[in-house]
Design a protein around this motif. Structure first.
Motif, PDB file in Angstrom:
ATOM      1  N   HIS A 138      -1.632   1.028  -2.267  1.00 27.16           N
ATOM      2  CA  HIS A 138      -0.989   1.788  -1.199  1.00 27.16           C
ATOM      3  C   HIS A 138      -0.226   3.028  -1.676  1.00 27.16           C
ATOM      4  O   HIS A 138      -0.187   4.033  -0.950  1.00 27.16           O
ATOM      5  CB  HIS A 138      -0.053   0.871  -0.413  1.00 27.16           C
ATOM      6  CG  HIS A 138      -0.765  -0.226   0.317  1.00 27.16           C
ATOM      7  ND1 HIS A 138      -1.406  -0.018   1.518  1.00 27.16           N
ATOM      8  CD2 HIS A 138      -0.964  -1.529  -0.002  1.00 27.16           C
ATOM      9  CE1 HIS A 138      -1.948  -1.151   1.920  1.00 27.16           C
ATOM     10  NE2 HIS A 138      -1.700  -2.086   1.018  1.00 27.16           N
ATOM     11  N   GLN A 144      -7.625   2.877   2.517  1.00 24.09           N
ATOM     12  CA  GLN A 144      -7.599   2.790   3.978  1.00 24.09           C
ATOM     13  C   GLN A 144      -8.470   1.633   4.464  1.00 24.09           C
ATOM     14  O   GLN A 144      -9.402   1.206   3.778  1.00 24.09           O
ATOM     15  CB  GLN A 144      -8.091   4.098   4.591  1.00 24.09           C
ATOM     16  CG  GLN A 144      -7.280   5.324   4.185  1.00 24.09           C
ATOM     17  CD  GLN A 144      -5.830   5.252   4.631  1.00 24.09           C
ATOM     18  OE1 GLN A 144      -5.553   4.963   5.798  1.00 24.09           O
ATOM     19  NE2 GLN A 144      -4.907   5.504   3.710  1.00 24.09           N
ATOM     20  N   ALA A 145      -8.153   1.140   5.655  1.00 21.67           N
ATOM     21  CA  ALA A 145      -8.903   0.029   6.246  1.00 21.67           C
ATOM     22  C   ALA A 145     -10.395   0.346   6.291  1.00 21.67           C
ATOM     23  O   ALA A 145     -10.796   1.464   6.626  1.00 21.67           O
ATOM     24  CB  ALA A 145      -8.381  -0.260   7.650  1.00 21.67           C
ATOM     25  N   SER A 166      -6.558  -7.046  -0.038  1.00 21.86           N
ATOM     26  CA  SER A 166      -7.734  -6.351   0.495  1.00 21.86           C
ATOM     27  C   SER A 166      -8.187  -6.948   1.819  1.00 21.86           C
ATOM     28  O   SER A 166      -8.682  -6.231   2.700  1.00 21.86           O
ATOM     29  CB  SER A 166      -8.885  -6.414  -0.516  1.00 21.86           C
ATOM     30  OG  SER A 166      -8.569  -5.708  -1.688  1.00 21.86           O
ATOM     31  N   LEU A 169      -6.815  -5.459   4.935  1.00 16.54           N
ATOM     32  CA  LEU A 169      -7.351  -4.149   5.331  1.00 16.54           C
ATOM     33  C   LEU A 169      -8.845  -4.213   5.643  1.00 16.54           C
ATOM     34  O   LEU A 169      -9.467  -3.182   5.910  1.00 16.54           O
ATOM     35  CB  LEU A 169      -7.119  -3.114   4.220  1.00 16.54           C
ATOM     36  CG  LEU A 169      -5.670  -2.716   3.940  1.00 16.54           C
ATOM     37  CD1 LEU A 169      -5.615  -1.763   2.744  1.00 16.54           C
ATOM     38  CD2 LEU A 169      -5.053  -2.049   5.169  1.00 16.54           C
TER      39      LEU A 169
END
Length: 341
Positions: A138, A144-145, A166, A169
């Motif tokens: 992060h 990012q997702a 993980s 996300l």
């Protein structure tokens, strides 16, 4: 009334047997702004083995000294001017060294209160392993997702933390590891890659083409190979040199690894190569450590993460813990029990 206390020290740099249990005649006394902590738990980590071998580049300390990167404990005594915590309060800290001990004195500004209801062994698992994983994801790579990542050493303490985070996300994850850790890696929804019999570059390219980020604790030729599977604008985040350490191991090999990373960053493309150091990041951004630890403890409280604990052992069995770490037998985290709660 307790007067003496025990601790493990590195008597000289070398094999696990250099770890010696000694007894100090008097408890340490907190200086101004410090508190004395009765340590409940610490962990045995791969980083501790580097300290034991004299191969940890950020700590050049003469022996004897106590290893121990993290702790959860109870405030036992407050020094003059220390008013942040009351005696009896449970706290956690990133110590880097010193936590293989029944008692330690630390500056109160470096402590974070542990909420009631959380298990001390699970909290201590967050400090080094989950903090490393969370900040690399992060703060550094800014994953990012829905993106894809490759995790080397996915069955270890930081590796399993990366796999768990993980899932929050919904990432597509590839994880390398030994055959013995296949079931563990697959249990987190990651695509397992046998690093001994498969070429991870070919496997990733065949299944995903390229990935958005690689988290590499292995080093050596892995850095260049990991670089090959990165997308443009992707991140290679290195955080260890296990290949050098588990071989003959030398400071020169580690320095060579840093140079390789620097050279990769000079290549004319948009890929980014960085080395993550939890101590360097905390020094530069101390507020991040507090913010991120609170986030991780909330995730733990809400049941969204659960550290993989391989074994709980008394501090007196630190030598055996280090033997297991040296043999890469550990899945997740080894917890050393120091004092009863």
């Amino acid at each position: 009334m307790i007067l003496s206390y025990r601790k493990i020290v590195i008597s000289k740099f070398g094999a696990p047997e250099v770890l010696k249990l000694i007894e100090e005649e008097h408890l340490p006394e907190p200086k101004r702004g410090e508190v004395r902590i009765k340590i409940l738990v610490t962990s045995a980590s791969f980083t501790d083995t580097l300290l034991r071998k004299g191969l940890y580049p950020e700590i050049r300390k003469k022996v004897p000294f106590s290893p121990g990167y993290d702790l959860v404990g109870i405030v036992d005594k407050c020094g003059d001017g220390a008013s942040k915590f009351i005696v009896g309060k449970r706290v956690t800290a990133l110590t880097i060294i010193g936590a293989y001990s029944e008692y330690i004195c630390l500056n109160e500004v470096d402590l974070i209160e542990v909420p009631d209801g959380l298990d001390s062994s699970e909290v201590v698992s967050l400090i080094l392993s989950y903090m490393t994983a969370y900040q690399m994801m992060h703060r550094i790579a800014k994953v990012q997702a829905g993106q894809s990542i490759l995790v080397h050493g996915a069955g270890g303490a930081v590796g399993t933390a990366l796999l768990q985070l993980s899932r929050l996300l919904d990432l597509k994850v590839f994880g390398t590891g030994s055959k013995s850790k296949k079931t563990l890696i697959n249990s987190f929804g990651a695509i397992y890659i046998d690093y001994q019999s498969e070429d991870f570059v070919e496997r990733v390219k065949s299944l995903a083409g390229e990935v958005d980020a690689v988290f590499d604790s292995i080093g050596g030729d892995y850095f260049q190979r990991s670089y090959k599977v990165l997308k443009p604008n992707g991140f290679l985040v290195a955080y260890g040199f296990q290949k050098a350490i588990l071989g003959k191991g030398s400071i020169l090999e580690i320095i060579s690894g840093f140079i390789k990373l620097k050279l990769l960053n000079l290549l004319p493309n948009k890929k980014t190569v960085l080395f993550y150091s939890i101590t360097a990041v905390r020094k530069k951004h101390p507020e991040w450590f507090i913010e991120d630890m609170i986030i991780l403890m909330n995730l733990l409280k809400d049941g969204k993460i659960k550290p993989v604990i391989y074994r709980k052992m008394p501090l007196t069995e630190a030598v055996e813990a280090h033997k297991m770490l040296d043999q890469s037998k550990v899945e997740g985290k080894i917890i050393l029990i120091v004092n009863n709660e």
